[in-house]
Motif scaffolding. Structure first.
Motif, PDB file in Angstrom:
ATOM      1  N   ILE A 144      39.455  -5.143 154.841  1.00  0.00           N
ATOM      2  CA  ILE A 144      38.746  -6.166 155.622  1.00  0.00           C
ATOM      3  C   ILE A 144      38.110  -7.189 154.692  1.00  0.00           C
ATOM      4  N   SER A 145      37.457  -6.722 153.651  1.00  0.00           N
ATOM      5  CA  SER A 145      36.820  -7.626 152.685  1.00  0.00           C
ATOM      6  C   SER A 145      37.860  -8.502 151.985  1.00  0.00           C
ATOM      7  N   SER A 146      38.992  -7.928 151.658  1.00  0.00           N
ATOM      8  CA  SER A 146      40.067  -8.683 151.025  1.00  0.00           C
ATOM      9  C   SER A 146      40.563  -9.796 151.938  1.00  0.00           C
ATOM     10  N   THR A 147      40.793  -9.458 153.192  1.00  0.00           N
ATOM     11  CA  THR A 147      41.305 -10.434 154.157  1.00  0.00           C
ATOM     12  C   THR A 147      40.297 -11.551 154.415  1.00  0.00           C
ATOM     13  N   VAL A 148      39.045 -11.191 154.638  1.00  0.00           N
ATOM     14  CA  VAL A 148      38.015 -12.191 154.930  1.00  0.00           C
ATOM     15  C   VAL A 148      37.824 -13.133 153.749  1.00  0.00           C
ATOM     16  N   SER A 149      37.746 -12.603 152.537  1.00  0.00           N
ATOM     17  CA  SER A 149      37.537 -13.476 151.376  1.00  0.00           C
ATOM     18  C   SER A 149      38.764 -14.343 151.099  1.00  0.00           C
ATOM     19  N   LEU A 150      39.948 -13.821 151.349  1.00  0.00           N
ATOM     20  CA  LEU A 150      41.171 -14.627 151.187  1.00  0.00           C
ATOM     21  C   LEU A 150      41.179 -15.794 152.173  1.00  0.00           C
ATOM     22  N   ILE A 151      40.849 -15.511 153.409  1.00  0.00           N
ATOM     23  CA  ILE A 151      40.823 -16.560 154.437  1.00  0.00           C
ATOM     24  C   ILE A 151      39.737 -17.583 154.133  1.00  0.00           C
ATOM     25  N   LEU A 152      38.553 -17.124 153.759  1.00  0.00           N
ATOM     26  CA  LEU A 152      37.450 -18.040 153.471  1.00  0.00           C
ATOM     27  C   LEU A 152      37.782 -18.944 152.281  1.00  0.00           C
ATOM     28  N   GLY A 153      38.319 -18.370 151.210  1.00  0.00           N
ATOM     29  CA  GLY A 153      38.710 -19.177 150.049  1.00  0.00           C
ATOM     30  C   GLY A 153      39.772 -20.198 150.404  1.00  0.00           C
ATOM     31  N   LEU A 171      36.650 -16.214 145.281  1.00  0.00           N
ATOM     32  CA  LEU A 171      36.954 -15.463 146.504  1.00  0.00           C
ATOM     33  C   LEU A 171      38.351 -14.857 146.448  1.00  0.00           C
ATOM     34  N   TRP A 172      39.304 -15.582 145.861  1.00  0.00           N
ATOM     35  CA  TRP A 172      40.669 -15.048 145.751  1.00  0.00           C
ATOM     36  C   TRP A 172      40.729 -13.879 144.774  1.00  0.00           C
ATOM     37  N   VAL A 173      39.992 -13.958 143.673  1.00  0.00           N
ATOM     38  CA  VAL A 173      39.934 -12.829 142.734  1.00  0.00           C
ATOM     39  C   VAL A 173      39.261 -11.640 143.421  1.00  0.00           C
ATOM     40  N   LEU A 209      43.640   1.061 136.576  1.00  0.00           N
ATOM     41  CA  LEU A 209      42.702   0.068 136.055  1.00  0.00           C
ATOM     42  C   LEU A 209      43.432  -1.201 135.627  1.00  0.00           C
ATOM     43  N   PHE A 210      44.630  -1.040 135.074  1.00  0.00           N
ATOM     44  CA  PHE A 210      45.445  -2.196 134.684  1.00  0.00           C
ATOM     45  C   PHE A 210      45.713  -3.090 135.891  1.00  0.00           C
ATOM     46  N   TRP A 211      46.136  -2.491 137.009  1.00  0.00           N
ATOM     47  CA  TRP A 211      46.507  -3.266 138.191  1.00  0.00           C
ATOM     48  C   TRP A 211      45.290  -3.888 138.861  1.00  0.00           C
ATOM     49  N   ILE A 212      44.172  -3.214 138.809  1.00  0.00           N
ATOM     50  CA  ILE A 212      42.947  -3.766 139.380  1.00  0.00           C
ATOM     51  C   ILE A 212      42.481  -4.971 138.571  1.00  0.00           C
ATOM     52  N   GLY A 213      42.628  -4.908 137.267  1.00  0.00           N
ATOM     53  CA  GLY A 213      42.105  -5.963 136.406  1.00  0.00           C
ATOM     54  C   GLY A 213      43.069  -7.057 136.015  1.00  0.00           C
ATOM     55  N   ILE A 214      44.350  -6.942 136.360  1.00  0.00           N
ATOM     56  CA  ILE A 214      45.344  -7.892 135.850  1.00  0.00           C
ATOM     57  C   ILE A 214      45.122  -9.311 136.371  1.00  0.00           C
ATOM     58  N   VAL A 215      44.840  -9.498 137.641  1.00  0.00           N
ATOM     59  CA  VAL A 215      44.650 -10.854 138.179  1.00  0.00           C
ATOM     60  C   VAL A 215      43.377 -11.501 137.632  1.00  0.00           C
ATOM     61  N   PRO A 216      42.231 -10.802 137.609  1.00  0.00           N
ATOM     62  CA  PRO A 216      41.076 -11.436 136.964  1.00  0.00           C
ATOM     63  C   PRO A 216      41.357 -11.800 135.503  1.00  0.00           C
ATOM     64  N   PHE A 222      34.211 -23.982 132.252  1.00  0.00           N
ATOM     65  CA  PHE A 222      33.585 -22.708 131.919  1.00  0.00           C
ATOM     66  C   PHE A 222      33.030 -22.026 133.175  1.00  0.00           C
ATOM     67  N   LEU A 223      32.594 -22.824 134.132  1.00  0.00           N
ATOM     68  CA  LEU A 223      32.081 -22.265 135.382  1.00  0.00           C
ATOM     69  C   LEU A 223      33.164 -21.471 136.117  1.00  0.00           C
ATOM     70  N   ASP A 224      34.417 -21.915 136.002  1.00  0.00           N
ATOM     71  CA  ASP A 224      35.519 -21.158 136.612  1.00  0.00           C
ATOM     72  C   ASP A 224      35.593 -19.748 136.030  1.00  0.00           C
ATOM     73  N   ILE A 225      35.437 -19.632 134.725  1.00  0.00           N
ATOM     74  CA  ILE A 225      35.477 -18.311 134.082  1.00  0.00           C
ATOM     75  C   ILE A 225      34.360 -17.432 134.624  1.00  0.00           C
ATOM     76  N   ILE A 226      33.169 -17.998 134.744  1.00  0.00           N
ATOM     77  CA  ILE A 226      32.045 -17.229 135.282  1.00  0.00           C
ATOM     78  C   ILE A 226      32.346 -16.767 136.709  1.00  0.00           C
ATOM     79  N   PHE A 227      32.913 -17.652 137.519  1.00  0.00           N
ATOM     80  CA  PHE A 227      33.237 -17.292 138.899  1.00  0.00           C
ATOM     81  C   PHE A 227      34.366 -16.258 138.957  1.00  0.00           C
ATOM     82  N   TYR A 228      35.333 -16.311 138.050  1.00  0.00           N
ATOM     83  CA  TYR A 228      36.378 -15.282 137.999  1.00  0.00           C
ATOM     84  C   TYR A 228      35.761 -13.927 137.689  1.00  0.00           C
ATOM     85  N   ILE A 229      34.841 -13.907 136.741  1.00  0.00           N
ATOM     86  CA  ILE A 229      34.185 -12.648 136.367  1.00  0.00           C
ATOM     87  C   ILE A 229      33.376 -12.111 137.546  1.00  0.00           C
ATOM     88  N   ILE A 230      32.629 -12.988 138.199  1.00  0.00           N
ATOM     89  CA  ILE A 230      31.846 -12.569 139.370  1.00  0.00           C
ATOM     90  C   ILE A 230      32.771 -12.030 140.458  1.00  0.00           C
TER      91      ILE A 230
END
Length: 154
Positions: A8-17, A70-72, A92-99, A120-128
């Protein structure tokens, strides 16, 4: 069921982004030509015409960095859902590969290897976006990381 919260969280954040991207970003983005090819006419939509009027009042981080975060977030939630909230050394590899790829792409923009504008703000948002599911759903996540178990024994 524990996996439902992740899906549910994945779907909602994907749609919102996606909504932020499609409703508030400039119409010369490549995604709009893809929509046109598919017969989806977003550019003359009443909702988009209204959001374009308020876009100048929105923060740049909201328009440019937040959708990527949101997509990450969506991806990490999806992976956690697939593995039912279990984080192990193999997955862990598959969870972390996209970020990881997102951060590397941004760094590639910095050195001119990847087309785009480094922020640089994009990097911070990817990490978040990558770590937020781990913080929000920490009670639903189990860790079975061999390298952590090895450290506990010594």
């Amino acid at each position: 069921m524990k996996s439902n919260i992740f899906f549910i969280s994945s779907t909602v954040s994907l749609i919102l982004g996606t909504l932020i991207y499609v409703l508030f970003r400039t119409s010369n983005l490549k995604v709009f030509s893809w929509f046109e090819i598919m017969g989806i006419k977003l550019l003359n939509n009443n909702l988009r015409n209204w959001t374009v009027l308020i876009t100048p009042k929105l923060s740049e981080w909201f328009l440019f960095s937040f959708p990527d975060s949101l997509w990450v977030f969506s991806y990490v939630c999806l992976m956690l859902g697939i593995w039912k909230g279990a984080i192990s050394t193999p997955n862990l590899f598959w969870i972390g590969i996209v970020p990881f790829i997102a951060i590397c792409t941004e760094l590639g923009q910095l050195i001119g290897f990847v087309q785009g504008t480094f922020d640089f703000l994009d990097i911070i948002f990817y990490i978040i976006g990558g770590f937020m599911p781990l913080l929000l759903f920490k009670k639903s996540i189990t860790y079975n990381l061999k390298f952590l178990q090895h450290e506990k024994k010594h």
